[in-house]
Design a protein around this motif. Structure first.
Motif, PDB file in Angstrom:
ATOM      1  N   ARG A 336      53.650  28.881  34.416  1.00 18.08           N
ATOM      2  CA  ARG A 336      54.591  27.932  35.043  1.00 18.08           C
ATOM      3  C   ARG A 336      55.395  27.659  33.582  1.00 18.08           C
ATOM      4  N   ALA A 337      55.486  27.558  32.478  1.00 19.23           N
ATOM      5  CA  ALA A 337      56.367  27.229  30.909  1.00 19.23           C
ATOM      6  C   ALA A 337      56.950  27.730  31.743  1.00 19.23           C
ATOM      7  N   GLN A 338      58.280  27.008  30.750  1.00 14.26           N
ATOM      8  CA  GLN A 338      59.397  27.248  30.827  1.00 14.26           C
ATOM      9  C   GLN A 338      59.948  28.953  30.085  1.00 14.26           C
ATOM     10  N   GLY A 339      60.263  29.382  31.040  1.00 13.71           N
ATOM     11  CA  GLY A 339      60.417  30.880  30.520  1.00 13.71           C
ATOM     12  C   GLY A 339      60.288  32.677  31.126  1.00 13.71           C
ATOM     13  N   ASP A 340      60.329  33.294  31.140  1.00 18.35           N
ATOM     14  CA  ASP A 340      59.964  34.570  31.857  1.00 18.35           C
ATOM     15  C   ASP A 340      59.347  35.084  31.194  1.00 18.35           C
ATOM     16  N   PHE A 341      58.019  35.274  30.983  1.00 22.61           N
ATOM     17  CA  PHE A 341      57.752  36.150  29.784  1.00 22.61           C
ATOM     18  C   PHE A 341      56.308  36.761  30.733  1.00 22.61           C
ATOM     19  N   ALA A 342      55.899  37.782  30.432  1.00 25.33           N
ATOM     20  CA  ALA A 342      54.470  38.735  29.901  1.00 25.33           C
ATOM     21  C   ALA A 342      53.178  38.305  29.637  1.00 25.33           C
ATOM     22  N   SER A 343      52.467  38.055  30.072  1.00 27.46           N
ATOM     23  CA  SER A 343      50.649  37.644  29.932  1.00 27.46           C
ATOM     24  C   SER A 343      50.006  38.446  30.264  1.00 27.46           C
ATOM     25  N   ILE A 344      49.093  39.275  29.546  1.00 18.81           N
ATOM     26  CA  ILE A 344      48.198  40.415  29.557  1.00 18.81           C
ATOM     27  C   ILE A 344      47.014  39.399  28.883  1.00 18.81           C
ATOM     28  N   GLU A 345      45.547  40.079  29.404  1.00 20.72           N
ATOM     29  CA  GLU A 345      44.603  39.957  28.752  1.00 20.72           C
ATOM     30  C   GLU A 345      43.942  40.928  28.036  1.00 20.72           C
ATOM     31  N   ILE A 346      43.670  40.758  27.049  1.00 22.70           N
ATOM     32  CA  ILE A 346      42.770  42.225  25.953  1.00 22.70           C
ATOM     33  C   ILE A 346      42.058  41.004  24.879  1.00 22.70           C
ATOM     34  N   GLY A 347      40.429  41.971  25.098  1.00 26.05           N
ATOM     35  CA  GLY A 347      39.421  41.059  24.186  1.00 26.05           C
ATOM     36  C   GLY A 347      38.668  42.058  23.722  1.00 26.05           C
ATOM     37  N   PRO A 348      37.389  41.657  23.557  1.00 26.54           N
ATOM     38  CA  PRO A 348      36.064  42.140  22.931  1.00 26.54           C
ATOM     39  C   PRO A 348      35.838  41.346  24.374  1.00 26.54           C
ATOM     40  N   GLY A 349      34.085  42.056  24.633  1.00 27.61           N
ATOM     41  CA  GLY A 349      33.316  41.828  25.400  1.00 27.61           C
ATOM     42  C   GLY A 349      33.180  42.506  26.165  1.00 27.61           C
ATOM     43  N   ASN A 350      31.754  42.073  27.478  1.00 28.88           N
ATOM     44  CA  ASN A 350      31.257  43.339  28.368  1.00 28.88           C
ATOM     45  C   ASN A 350      30.722  42.247  29.397  1.00 28.88           C
ATOM     46  N   ASP A 351      29.947  42.948  30.151  1.00 29.33           N
ATOM     47  CA  ASP A 351      29.780  42.368  31.868  1.00 29.33           C
ATOM     48  C   ASP A 351      28.648  41.621  31.746  1.00 29.33           C
ATOM     49  N   THR A 352      27.686  40.837  30.387  1.00 30.53           N
ATOM     50  CA  THR A 352      27.142  40.485  30.001  1.00 30.53           C
ATOM     51  C   THR A 352      27.594  38.481  30.380  1.00 30.53           C
ATOM     52  N   SER A 353      28.536  38.195  30.643  1.00 27.26           N
ATOM     53  CA  SER A 353      29.419  36.933  30.390  1.00 27.26           C
ATOM     54  C   SER A 353      28.860  36.185  31.309  1.00 27.26           C
ATOM     55  N   HIS A 354      28.340  34.935  31.046  1.00 28.37           N
ATOM     56  CA  HIS A 354      27.657  33.974  31.954  1.00 28.37           C
ATOM     57  C   HIS A 354      26.095  34.511  32.201  1.00 28.37           C
ATOM     58  N   GLN A 355      25.765  35.574  31.609  1.00 30.64           N
ATOM     59  CA  GLN A 355      24.574  36.231  31.772  1.00 30.64           C
ATOM     60  C   GLN A 355      22.828  36.129  30.500  1.00 30.64           C
ATOM     61  N   ALA A 356      21.889  35.396  30.390  1.00 34.07           N
ATOM     62  CA  ALA A 356      20.936  35.277  29.798  1.00 34.07           C
ATOM     63  C   ALA A 356      21.446  36.279  28.647  1.00 34.07           C
ATOM     64  N   ASP A 357      20.840  36.255  26.986  1.00 31.49           N
ATOM     65  CA  ASP A 357      21.458  37.930  25.961  1.00 31.49           C
ATOM     66  C   ASP A 357      22.497  38.225  26.446  1.00 31.49           C
ATOM     67  N   GLU A 358      23.570  36.802  26.394  1.00 32.77           N
ATOM     68  CA  GLU A 358      25.461  37.654  26.290  1.00 32.77           C
ATOM     69  C   GLU A 358      24.970  37.767  24.672  1.00 32.77           C
ATOM     70  N   TYR A 359      26.463  39.123  24.852  1.00 34.24           N
ATOM     71  CA  TYR A 359      26.282  39.307  23.523  1.00 34.24           C
ATOM     72  C   TYR A 359      27.447  40.117  23.943  1.00 34.24           C
ATOM     73  N   VAL A 360      28.416  40.406  22.465  1.00 34.90           N
ATOM     74  CA  VAL A 360      29.040  41.476  21.575  1.00 34.90           C
ATOM     75  C   VAL A 360      28.837  42.378  20.900  1.00 34.90           C
ATOM     76  N   ASP A 361      29.082  43.112  20.791  1.00 37.17           N
ATOM     77  CA  ASP A 361      28.793  44.685  20.493  1.00 37.17           C
ATOM     78  C   ASP A 361      29.951  43.884  18.740  1.00 37.17           C
ATOM     79  N   LEU A 362      29.844  43.933  17.712  1.00 38.06           N
ATOM     80  CA  LEU A 362      30.426  43.650  16.425  1.00 38.06           C
ATOM     81  C   LEU A 362      31.536  44.275  16.303  1.00 38.06           C
ATOM     82  N   PRO A 363      30.785  45.809  16.684  1.00 37.98           N
ATOM     83  CA  PRO A 363      31.916  46.482  15.485  1.00 37.98           C
ATOM     84  C   PRO A 363      33.375  47.102  17.012  1.00 37.98           C
ATOM     85  N   GLU A 364      33.483  46.924  18.031  1.00 38.47           N
ATOM     86  CA  GLU A 364      34.431  46.452  19.198  1.00 38.47           C
ATOM     87  C   GLU A 364      35.169  44.472  18.211  1.00 38.47           C
TER      88      GLU A 364
END
Length: 386
Positions: A336-364
């Motif tokens: 909604r900000a002033q300007g016209d720009f592309a927005s992307i998502e790219i980040g470390p993580g996996n499908d354990t989000s919001h679950q018990a024993d959520e984790y991230v792989d440290l090499p990633e």
């Protein structure tokens, strides 16, 4: 910065229990990391007591500006007996770091912060500036991003990178929107032996329920990446006791929208349906919304999208996919900000989000830092030379 130091920053973030609140403690810690660098501009914008958004800007005042975004809140750990690791311990087992927010999305936030700190530590010349937008309340409505947008912090961006847990083998360029709505039916209570003396709120609520499904089903357009419009009534409640005509009933529904159907189209249809039903004798329905977000349109061939794919391919040695997302994120507010720009998502993580024993792989996680460190200067140079 050594890999151990980068991991220590993530561990510290995990150990701050910013569960749908208390993001100011995260902002405090991040502020201390940038304190040794006077060339970094650090600003706070308070949403509520204990809830501060954080904005950190580095680089040249002239030239293009790339936004980097991550949220500081996490969802509750739930039943802690289901966890084998302390949800706020940041425990490392092998190459995995466990804890609430390890995937969604303190690993992404930490990777963005480490990237900026390494630029500052090395004195990396940037042909423009980088602005970190660390937000409150993403998990419950993106209201930190909305506040920062309204305050102008995202105005004039050349692009926006959101470190949500897409996995580094995915670049997300488009995403569904969301509409959560509630319909409250008000009737009149009476003894169930004399229903003519009351107004059954449940009966009237069901008139809406029976009509809204077919109404939403008329939206048959589909997005080639996101699919079709989704509508689900997920909560219904009403009544007081078995022998009383109910004076109150309500339902709540969740919708996942696509760019072909802007949210206003849906608002108009829902409000028109409620108005029509309210013309019937005894019907009293009230409609309200909770933190709606627009769908994020996008161009898979946008320079930021293709550059992110190229960099991730090179750093990680895989074929990065350009994809869409079924979930809403802070990008819907920042666009909604002033300007016209592309927005992307790219980040470390996996499908354990919001679950018990959520984790991230440290090499990633460590690879994410490499991806951002290569992506940012190249993108700023490309835009500066346009």
């Amino acid at each position: 910065m050594t890999p151990q130091a980068k991991i220590a920053i993530l561990q510290k973030l995990i150990q701050i229990p910013s569960v749908n609140d208390h993001e100011a403690a995260v902002a405090d810690y991040l502020t201390t990391l940038f304190a040794p660098y006077p060339q970094a501009t650090v600003e706070r914008l308070t949403y509520a007591p204990g809830r501060d958004n954080l904005v950190v800007t580095i680089g040249q005042a002239t030239g293009p500006r790339l936004g980097l975004s991550g949220h500081m809140d996490v969802v509750a750990p739930g039943d802690t007996t289901a966890w084998h690791h302390d949800p706020f311990g940041g425990e490392i087992v092998g190459d995995q770091l466990f804890g609430r927010g390890a995937s969604d999305m303190k690993s992404g936030l930490a990777a963005l912060v480490v990237t900026m700190l390494e630029f500052l530590e090395a004195g990396t010349p940037l042909p423009g500036s980088v602005r970190l937008l660390a937000t409150v309340g993403e998990e419950t409505g993106e209201y930190g991003a909305a506040q920062l947008t309204d305050a102008g912090y995202a105005d004039g961006l050349a692009g926006l990178v959101i470190a949500e847990p897409s996995g580094l083998d995915n670049v997300v360029y488009t995403a569904r929107g969301v509409i959560d709505y509630k319909v409250v039916s008000t009737g009149k209570s009476s003894h169930s032996a004399s229903p003519e003396n009351g107004i059954n709120a449940i009966d009237n609520l069901m008139k809406f329920y029976n009509a809204v499904g077919p109404l939403m089903a008329q939206h048959t357009k589909t997005d080639p990446v996101l699919g079709g419009l989704l509508h689900n009534v997920d909560l219904i409640s009403g009544g007081e006791q078995i022998n009383s005509i109910p004076a109150h009933a309500e339902l709540m529904a969740n919708m996942r929208t696509i760019p072909a159907y802007p949210n206003q189209v849906i608002y108009d249809e829902l409000e028109r349906l409620v108005a029509q039903l309210n013309q019937q004798p005894g019907v009293d329905l009230a409609l309200s919304y909770s933190y709606p977000e627009e769908a994020i349109p996008g161009d898979p061939n946008a320079p930021l999208v293709q550059l992110a794919k190229q960099v991730s391919d090179q750093v990680c040695g895989h074929d990065t996919h350009v994809v869409g997302s079924g979930g809403a994120n802070d990008g819907a507010e920042f666009l909604r900000a002033q300007g016209d720009f592309a927005s992307i998502e790219i980040g470390p993580g996996n499908d354990t989000s919001h679950q018990a024993d959520e984790y991230v792989d440290l090499p990633e996680y460590l690879q994410a830092v490499e991806v951002y460190e290569q992506l940012i200067p190249v993108f700023l140079r490309q835009v500066a030379h346009q």
